[in-house]
Scaffold this motif. Structure first.
Motif, PDB file in Angstrom:
ATOM      1  N   VAL A   1      -3.104  -5.190   2.289  1.00 38.52           N
ATOM      2  CA  VAL A   1      -2.291  -4.028   2.670  1.00 38.52           C
ATOM      3  C   VAL A   1      -2.900  -2.751   2.119  1.00 38.52           C
ATOM      4  O   VAL A   1      -3.036  -1.749   2.830  1.00 38.52           O
ATOM      5  CB  VAL A   1      -0.841  -4.197   2.169  1.00 38.52           C
ATOM      6  N   CYS A   2      -3.297  -2.787   0.843  1.00 38.81           N
ATOM      7  CA  CYS A   2      -3.848  -1.581   0.221  1.00 38.81           C
ATOM      8  C   CYS A   2      -5.175  -1.178   0.837  1.00 38.81           C
ATOM      9  O   CYS A   2      -5.436   0.013   1.054  1.00 38.81           O
ATOM     10  CB  CYS A   2      -4.010  -1.805  -1.283  1.00 38.81           C
ATOM     11  N   ASN A   3      -6.029  -2.146   1.142  1.00 39.10           N
ATOM     12  CA  ASN A   3      -7.311  -1.823   1.767  1.00 39.10           C
ATOM     13  C   ASN A   3      -7.131  -1.284   3.180  1.00 39.10           C
ATOM     14  O   ASN A   3      -7.906  -0.456   3.641  1.00 39.10           O
ATOM     15  CB  ASN A   3      -8.212  -3.058   1.786  1.00 39.10           C
ATOM     16  N   ALA A   4      -6.098  -1.770   3.875  1.00 33.03           N
ATOM     17  CA  ALA A   4      -5.840  -1.274   5.230  1.00 33.03           C
ATOM     18  C   ALA A   4      -5.425   0.186   5.208  1.00 33.03           C
ATOM     19  O   ALA A   4      -5.661   0.925   6.171  1.00 33.03           O
ATOM     20  CB  ALA A   4      -4.756  -2.116   5.900  1.00 33.03           C
ATOM     21  N   ARG A   5      -4.793   0.628   4.109  1.00 30.38           N
ATOM     22  CA  ARG A   5      -4.353   2.017   3.993  1.00 30.38           C
ATOM     23  C   ARG A   5      -5.432   2.916   3.406  1.00 30.38           C
ATOM     24  O   ARG A   5      -5.233   4.118   3.281  1.00 30.38           O
ATOM     25  CB  ARG A   5      -3.106   2.104   3.102  1.00 30.38           C
ATOM     26  N   SER A   6      -6.574   2.321   3.013  1.00 30.82           N
ATOM     27  CA  SER A   6      -7.641   3.108   2.402  1.00 30.82           C
ATOM     28  C   SER A   6      -8.526   3.707   3.474  1.00 30.82           C
ATOM     29  O   SER A   6      -8.857   3.058   4.467  1.00 30.82           O
ATOM     30  CB  SER A   6      -8.487   2.211   1.486  1.00 30.82           C
ATOM     31  N   PRO A   7      -8.987   4.956   3.316  1.00 28.78           N
ATOM     32  CA  PRO A   7      -9.886   5.564   4.292  1.00 28.78           C
ATOM     33  C   PRO A   7     -11.169   4.783   4.474  1.00 28.78           C
ATOM     34  O   PRO A   7     -11.770   4.794   5.529  1.00 28.78           O
ATOM     35  CB  PRO A   7     -10.177   6.951   3.679  1.00 28.78           C
TER      36      PRO A   7
END
Length: 402
Positions: A383-389
């Motif tokens: 989830v966090c990587n998906a929200r990372s630019p």
């Protein structure tokens, strides 16, 4: 040979990520020594109860040293069980480290050290779904295995939307867990030996409907678990521990929903989930190390990132938050903050009592709970990587488990 050495082998057979999972599942305390003829000095990783707390690689120390050791794709390793005097400077969750370490290696951020002729296992196992990390469980407890079943490459073990009241443990092989959204297959997790197919709801609820599809990757051998024994064990647990397990189950379901929303581009951006919320637990601040249950109000588990907090889970009445001494979720307090509504009411939970109940579990049930915690940690990183630019630039390399 050192009498305290309990594990040794080749890094071309077991990658550092595999070793971290293996030592983590056994809760080992000791020192992992890595040797690579292309490196002037050995590398060291220090473990406390299955979690890396420090590392050394030449002049590097801590998390930077540990990430660099993921580049040692050949050489040997040995783990000795001993007391550890190293300072604890690594607080990131074990699975978070594995995912980030493999991602850095795949992205070329971490330099490979040594010949890759034998193959780096984490790269060898890539599939069209883009999975780079296999979730492995602890050693299989055969006491609850009542039958064995074989599945072939591409065969569906369970299908989303179908009824099912049983669980399997993977004896050998790899399985993809996927969901179908608008006729598109969305990868969720890739699990290997010792991992479980099916949730606790499989044997607790009559007429349970599967929420995902499990697909064999290559030939797979599964052990069918004794649902009746699992149900009886659950029935004998104190209510508070049952509620605790239910709260964990809610987290993985919400994280899966967020993975789907991010993949489909439907993640809600039009409202601020943190509006009118206050911080109860700040990420990385765990001096009190307390565990709480919500009696009223709402809380949000969120990972703090350079781009702001990323909402992971919503918690309501009956849910837990805080420091869990026997599980590592990659959440609060080391890996996430807790935001809460103004009307929040909480009570302290007896952590020692909860831990005693955990240790009373059968090996199989304990493995199921541990595997659930690992899946929560991995899903959180996704989830966090998906929200990372940066995720858009690396998606073709590591879209699923990084």
């Amino acid at each position: 040979m050192n009498d305290s050495m309990v594990l040794s082998g080749s890094l071309s057979f077991l990658s550092l990520g595999d070793i971290l999972q293996l030592l983590g599942s056994s809760g080992s305390t000791g020192v992992l020594r890595l040797i690579n003829r292309y490196a002037p000095d050995p590398g060291f990783v220090y473990f406390m109860e299955g979690n890396p707390i420090n590392a050394q690689n030449g002049n590097m120390e801590g998390l930077d040293a540990l990430y660099a050791l993921f580049g040692w794709v050949s050489g040997s390793f040995e783990f000795t069980r001993e007391s550890v005097a190293a300072d604890k400077c690594i607080t990131k969750s074990r699975m978070g480290i594995i995912l980030e370490g493999i991602k850095r290696l795949d992205d070329g951020v971490t330099k490979k050290v040594g010949s890759t002729a034998s193959g780096d296992k984490s790269v060898e196992l890539k599939r069209p779904l883009g999975t780079t990390t296999i979730v492995k469980g602890p050693l299989v407890d055969y006491m609850y295995v009542v039958d064995e079943e074989d599945f072939f490459d591409g065969e569906h073990i369970v299908e989303e939307g179908k009824h099912g009241s049983w669980m399997w443990v993977i004896l050998e092989g790899v399985v993809d867990i996927v969901k179908t959204v608008d006729s598109e297959i969305v990868p969720i997790l890739r699990i290997g030996d010792g991992g479980f197919i099916g949730s606790m709801a499989s044997f607790l609820l009559q007429g349970h409907i599967r929420t995902a599809t499990a697909i064999a990757v290559g030939n797979v051998q599964l052990g069918v678990l004794d649902s009746q024994r699992l149900s009886q064990e659950y029935a004998g647990m104190p209510l508070e521990f049952k509620v605790f397990l239910t709260s964990l189950d809610k987290r993985i379901k919400q994280l899966t929903d967020r993975i789907i929303a991010d993949h489909m581009g439907t993640a809600g951006e039009n409202n601020d989930p943190f509006k009118d919320k206050k911080i109860l637990v700040r990420q990385g601040k765990n001096e009190e190390k307390q565990l709480f249950m919500i009696k009223q109000g709402r809380a949000i588990i969120a990972r703090e990132t350079p781009n702001g907090p990323v909402a992971l889970c919503d918690l309501y009445k009956g849910d837990f938050f805080g420091s869990i001494p026997f599980l590592h979720l990659g959440h609060e307090p080391d890996g996430a903050s807790v935001y809460a509504s103004d009307n929040i009411k909480i009570v302290k939970i007896d952590k020692a009592g909860l831990q005693r109940e955990y240790h009373k579990l059968s090996t199989t049930f304990k493995n199921i709970v541990d595997n659930l915690a690992t899946c929560i940690s991995i899903s959180t990183e996704m989830v966090c990587n998906a929200r990372s630019p940066k995720s858009a630039d690396t998606e073709s390399v590591a879209r699923q488990d990084d």
